[in-house]
Design an enzyme around this catalytic site. Structure first.
Site, mmCIF file in Angstrom:
data_model
loop_
_atom_site.group_PDB
_atom_site.id
_atom_site.type_symbol
_atom_site.label_atom_id
_atom_site.label_comp_id
_atom_site.label_asym_id
_atom_site.label_seq_id
_atom_site.Cartn_x
_atom_site.Cartn_y
_atom_site.Cartn_z
ATOM 1 N N TYR A 145 0.864 -1.178 0.000
ATOM 2 C CA TYR A 145 0.000 0.000 0.000
ATOM 3 C C TYR A 145 0.897 1.223 0.000
ATOM 4 O O TYR A 145 1.843 1.310 0.792
ATOM 5 C CB TYR A 145 -0.888 -0.016 1.245
ATOM 6 C CG TYR A 145 -1.801 1.189 1.396
ATOM 7 C CD1 TYR A 145 -2.931 1.330 0.613
ATOM 8 C CD2 TYR A 145 -1.525 2.177 2.347
ATOM 9 C CE1 TYR A 145 -3.783 2.433 0.756
ATOM 10 C CE2 TYR A 145 -2.362 3.275 2.504
ATOM 11 C CZ TYR A 145 -3.479 3.390 1.699
ATOM 12 O OH TYR A 145 -4.314 4.471 1.851
ATOM 13 N N ASP A 181 9.442 2.698 -0.615
ATOM 14 C CA ASP A 181 8.446 3.388 0.199
ATOM 15 C C ASP A 181 8.750 3.066 1.659
ATOM 16 O O ASP A 181 8.405 1.993 2.162
ATOM 17 C CB ASP A 181 7.047 2.927 -0.202
ATOM 18 C CG ASP A 181 5.960 3.614 0.624
ATOM 19 O OD1 ASP A 181 6.324 4.295 1.612
ATOM 20 O OD2 ASP A 181 4.775 3.462 0.298
ATOM 21 N N LYS A 196 5.178 9.475 8.569
ATOM 22 C CA LYS A 196 5.004 8.945 9.930
ATOM 23 C C LYS A 196 6.055 9.447 10.929
ATOM 24 O O LYS A 196 5.939 10.545 11.432
ATOM 25 C CB LYS A 196 4.939 7.416 9.885
ATOM 26 C CG LYS A 196 3.738 6.949 9.007
ATOM 27 C CD LYS A 196 3.275 5.572 9.329
ATOM 28 C CE LYS A 196 2.273 5.045 8.310
ATOM 29 N NZ LYS A 196 0.901 5.145 8.692
HETATM 30 N N1 HOZ Z 1 -4.041 3.110 6.178
HETATM 31 C C1 HOZ Z 1 -3.546 3.326 7.502
HETATM 32 C C2 HOZ Z 1 -2.904 2.121 8.044
HETATM 33 N N2 HOZ Z 1 -2.004 1.433 7.176
HETATM 34 C C3 HOZ Z 1 -4.660 3.751 8.397
HETATM 35 C C4 HOZ Z 1 -4.609 5.184 8.615
HETATM 36 C C5 HOZ Z 1 -5.612 5.684 9.663
HETATM 37 O O1 HOZ Z 1 -6.750 5.222 9.671
HETATM 38 O O2 HOZ Z 1 -5.242 6.514 10.467
#
Ligand code: HOZ
Length: 428
Positions: free
Chosen positions: A145, A239, A267
């Site tokens: 992802y 990534d 992050k």
């Molecule tokens: N897609 C995020 C985890 N891989 C979630 C992000 C969120 O809901 O804060």
């Protein structure tokens, strides 16, 4: 029984005015068959919801909070910055300082551009790769992802895998065709795509796949990616939005010694504030406007609060033994989990590295998207709900990571193991 009265009230109101009641899908707890918790406050290893339930937190805001919630030095840095103004729409010193820290920590990054999210970073990185190579296609891996830009919503992990819809409506077919999907840990699947197309601009990969649960790169896989991209004149993009500064002071690339052309970050480098970044070889980065013509911009890019939080976080990560101690704490937990699984004669797979782990409810060894799909998600949901009642907050999806922070104490780990033992006893 968990009292969720106030969370339920807020969720009812939220659903009237926010799609699905949440601003990011996994948070809705749909995959675990319950309504979401609304969080009121968080400190150290714990989050507290609006009904005053307190939980030991292994979501940690999905990765940024490597030092736990509301670390005093990070909070102080944000407050100091806020006193001086929250956004300028003009350059500030913090941007230079954080960029210097990133370039020093990750040698493949000669120049870096700050953005406001991981999605922006990856989206901009592939635009840049396309401009640099003059080619259109990209290769991504099933289950990886890279945020929610159109080109990546194809066999995607994270929320899409959780919802069981790995592609998204709304992505133009013509663009989707430019994304070729290979299998993680399967270099032959990458070679087949290169054999069939001379139009591949870049391969983008999570060097540690953290959005289909946790899937580690097999020995030689990342090196083979480096070799094949060089052979075909395509760029290699790591990534590292999750893996950046998670396993060492730098990227996972510092550990493997594999040098990508471009890297995306997010992050941890924002210390819990909205941040992303992409960087790499100067020759490539200099194509970005205003140096070059590849356009990318943002009102909140290089935001002074986010820069202050990022700088404070990275400084703390330079503390002697930080990673050693963090990983020792995580090892206590993963070793304890392995023992519990053995005691219960359960053959579930536990993948872990450094301070992240994922307990897969499958007896298969999980090494790619296909094996990830063998998980018993109904059982995971039961496990999640039962743990929550014991005061332990794991991710509300089988396909997300558990994050350990330096704020997790021995007592937290012991309480977590006691709870897991109790819960597995009941549900297995
Ligand atoms: N897609 C995020 C985890 N891989 C979630 C992000 C969120 O809901 O804060």
């Amino acid at each position: 029984m968990l009292n969720m009265e106030r969370s339920k009230e807020l969720f009812t109101m939220a659903r009237e005015i926010i799609p699905g009641g949440v601003n990011s899908p996994v948070r809705a707890f749909k995959a675990v068959g319950m309504d979401p918790l609304f969080i009121k406050k968080a400190k150290g290893s714990r989050v507290c919801d609006v009904d005053d339930n307190s939980f030991i937190d292994y979501v940690c805001s999905w990765g940024p909070l490597i030092m736990g919630h509301a670390h005093p030095q990070v909070v102080a840095a944000i407050c100091r910055a806020a006193e001086l103004g929250t956004s300028y729409g003009a350059p500030c010193k913090g941007e230079v300082e954080l960029a210097q820290m990133i370039c020093e920590a990750i040698p493949s990054i000669e120049k870096v551009r700050m953005v406001s999210s991981g999605t922006e970073a990856t989206m901009s990185a592939i635009r840049l790769a396309r401009a640099y190579t003059g080619r259109n296609a990209i290769i991504k891996f099933a289950g990886c992802y890279h945020g929610h830009a159109d080109s990546f919503l194809i066999k995607a992990g994270s929320g899409l895998l959780t919802a069981g819809v790995p592609n998204s409506p709304g992505v133009p077919a013509a663009l989707a065709q430019q994304t070729r999907v290979a299998n993680y840990n399967d270099i032959d699947s990458v070679a087949r795509i290169f054999d069939q197309s001379s139009d591949v601009a870049a391969v983008i990969v999570e060097p540690v796949a953290g959005n289909m649960g946790l899937v580690l790169p097999e020995p030689g896989f990342l090196k083979a990616l480096r070799e094949i991209t060089e052979q075909y004149g395509a760029l290699l993009i790591f990534d590292e939005v999750i893996s950046g500064f998670r396993f060492c002071y730098g990227g996972y690339q510092n550990i493997t010694g594999i040098t990508p052309d471009l890297t995306t970050l997010g992050k941890i480098i924002g210390g819990g504030l909205p941040v992303g970044a992409y960087g790499g070889k100067q020759e490539i980065m200099d194509l970005i406007a205003p140096e070059g013509n590849v356009y990318q911009a943002g009102t909140l890019s290089g935001n002074p609060l986010a820069m202050a939080a990022g700088i404070a976080s990275l400084k703390l990560l330079q503390t002697d033994n930080f990673y050693h101690e963090l990983e020792a704490t995580a090892a206590n937990l993963t070793n304890g989990l392995k023992k519990i699984l053995a005691d219960h004669h359960l053959k579930y797979s536990l993948n872990h590295i450094g301070s992240v782990f994922c307990l897969f409810f499958t007896s298969e060894q999980v090494a790619d998207y296909i094996s990830v799909l063998s998980c018993d998600t109904v059982k995971y949901a039961d496990f999640f709900r039962s743990l929550l009642k014991e005061g332990i907050y794991f991710p509300p999806s089988q396909f997300e990571l558990c994050f350990v922070s330096s704020a997790h104490q021995t007592e937290d780990i012991q309480n977590t193991l006691l709870a897991v033992d109790k819960v597995l006893d009941k549900i297995s």
